[in-house]
Enzyme design. Structure first.
Site, PDB file in Angstrom:
ATOM      1  N   SER A  15       0.814  -1.222   0.000  1.00 39.48           N
ATOM      2  CA  SER A  15       0.000   0.000   0.000  1.00 39.48           C
ATOM      3  C   SER A  15       0.847   1.270   0.000  1.00 39.48           C
ATOM      4  CB  SER A  15      -0.924   0.021   1.224  1.00 39.48           C
ATOM      5  OG  SER A  15      -1.652   1.230   1.269  1.00 39.48           O
ATOM      6  N   LEU A  16       0.457   2.212  -0.851  1.00 44.42           N
ATOM      7  CA  LEU A  16       1.122   3.517  -0.914  1.00 44.42           C
ATOM      8  C   LEU A  16       0.440   4.538  -0.002  1.00 44.42           C
ATOM      9  CD1 LEU A  16       1.595   3.679  -4.787  1.00 44.42           C
ATOM     10  CD2 LEU A  16       3.367   3.240  -3.089  1.00 44.42           C
ATOM     11  N   SER A  17      -0.670   4.149   0.614  1.00 45.78           N
ATOM     12  CA  SER A  17      -1.432   5.095   1.435  1.00 45.78           C
ATOM     13  C   SER A  17      -0.657   5.634   2.636  1.00 45.78           C
ATOM     14  CB  SER A  17      -2.746   4.452   1.896  1.00 45.78           C
ATOM     15  OG  SER A  17      -3.582   4.201   0.791  1.00 45.78           O
ATOM     16  N   THR A  62      -9.475  -1.466   1.985  1.00 45.54           N
ATOM     17  CA  THR A  62      -9.152  -1.960   0.652  1.00 45.54           C
ATOM     18  C   THR A  62      -9.464  -3.454   0.572  1.00 45.54           C
ATOM     19  OG1 THR A  62      -7.466  -1.935  -1.086  1.00 45.54           O
ATOM     20  CG2 THR A  62      -6.689  -2.387   1.150  1.00 45.54           C
ATOM     21  N   LYS A  66     -14.023  -4.221   1.440  1.00 43.51           N
ATOM     22  CA  LYS A  66     -14.868  -3.053   1.149  1.00 43.51           C
ATOM     23  C   LYS A  66     -16.367  -3.321   1.295  1.00 43.51           C
ATOM     24  CE  LYS A  66     -11.753  -0.543  -1.965  1.00 43.51           C
ATOM     25  NZ  LYS A  66     -11.658   0.155  -3.254  1.00 43.51           N
ATOM     26  N   ALA A 128     -17.991  -3.849 -15.596  1.00 44.47           N
ATOM     27  CA  ALA A 128     -19.224  -3.716 -14.817  1.00 44.47           C
ATOM     28  C   ALA A 128     -19.035  -4.255 -13.395  1.00 44.47           C
ATOM     29  CB  ALA A 128     -20.373  -4.443 -15.512  1.00 44.47           C
ATOM     30  N   GLY A 130     -16.982  -3.814  -9.359  1.00 45.89           N
ATOM     31  CA  GLY A 130     -17.100  -2.885  -8.243  1.00 45.89           C
ATOM     32  C   GLY A 130     -16.580  -1.494  -8.541  1.00 45.89           C
ATOM     33  N   ALA A 131     -15.452  -1.398  -9.233  1.00 45.89           N
ATOM     34  CA  ALA A 131     -14.892  -0.082  -9.572  1.00 45.89           C
ATOM     35  C   ALA A 131     -15.819   0.659 -10.520  1.00 45.89           C
ATOM     36  CB  ALA A 131     -13.509  -0.241 -10.192  1.00 45.89           C
TER      37      ALA A 131
END
EC number: 1.1.1.25
Length: 277
Positions: A15-17, A62, A66, A128, A130-131
């Site tokens: 993760s970059l968060s 994430t 989610k 189509a 989740g994103a």
């Protein structure tokens, strides 16, 4: 007392968060720390209870949590409920409140590169999942009136469109039909994992003739330039990779937690450097 924030997921080491948020805290002089927490699926409920008990001020969520986290929260924002997923949790007045900044973050990143209001544009979404649902619901909420969805399974695209209660003109298309009609759209948005590393030669749709000034966007950022974006650039499109969406969704979460908007460009450059760009 130092405030604690974090991200939960599995895997989470990539993760970059933490890099992005801790830099923003330091830059804005906020006494806080952001940490990545590895949480197994079967421990999610216990983890949420623990975060609440410890007074963690907010978290990002994430993969794969989610959707599953929603049942453990005290309140859920209407847009997140419509999307069916939460990626941001705010600990407010003793309650954990769930939001989804993925779609709104994407819409803001798209508006930042568009010369005109998005509501005037005709859009095509590829995928189509989740994103796509997060982006579709957020575009509709932002007032976009024409949004078609192309997917390998057309029925899945139809179901996504049918789930929206807003007034919007939408058609479900096969990828073949979308390929033939691509010149009719002002914005093309690729929301699948097709073309992501290591399958960098794959593309969801062959790019042909595009409308002049068309924006072509891909939510993937590894590689920086997918084959889909590379081909679109060769056809004269304005192109955008997934770094913008990632940065904007993070910035919106940061604002929800702190009431302060971080420096978007600083965040973006930090992420690009970390990814070797």
């Amino acid at each position: 007392m130092k405030q604690l924030y974090g991200v939960i997921g599995n895997p989470i080491g990539h993760s970059l968060s933490p890099l992005m948020h801790n830099d923003a805290f330091e830059h804005l002089g906020i006494d806080a720390h952001y940490h990545a927490f590895l949480v197994e699926e079967e421990m999610l409920g216990e983890a949420v209870k623990g975060l609440k008990a410890l007074g963690v001020s907010g978290i990002n969520v994430t993969t794969p949590h989610k959707v599953a986290i929603m049942k453990y929260l005290d309140e859920i924002d209407p847009l997140a409920k419509q999307i069916g997923a939460v990626n941001t949790v705010v600990h407010r007045n003793g309650k954990l409140v769930g939001y989804n900044t993925d779609g709104i973050g994407y819409v803001r990143s798209l508006q930042a590169i568009s010369k005109e209001p998005l509501r005037h544009k005709r859009m095509l979404l590829l995928g189509a999942g989740g994103a796509c649902r997060a982006i579709y619901c957020s575009l509709v909420a932002a007032g976009v009136k024409e949004i078609d969805i192309a997917n390998r399974t057309v029925e899945t695209a139809k179901q996504l469109i049918a789930s929206s209660k807003e007034r919007v003109v939408s058609k479900a298309l096969s990828l073949e039909k979308a390929t033939e009609a691509q010149e009719n759209y002002d914005v093309l948005i690729q929301t699948t994992t097709i073309g992501m590393h290591p399958h960098v030669q794959h593309t969801p749709m062959q790019i042909g003739s595009l409308k002049q000034g068309a924006i072509v966007s891909d939510i993937i950022y590894n590689p920086f330039e997918t084959k889909f974006l590379h081909d679109a650039k060769l056809s004269g499109a304005i192109v955008q990779n997934g770094i913008d969406m990632f940065v904007y969704q993070g910035a919106l979460a940061f604002e929800m937690w702190t009431g302060m908007m971080p420096d978007i460009n600083r965040m973006k450059q930090l992420v690009i450097r970390k990814l070797g760009g």
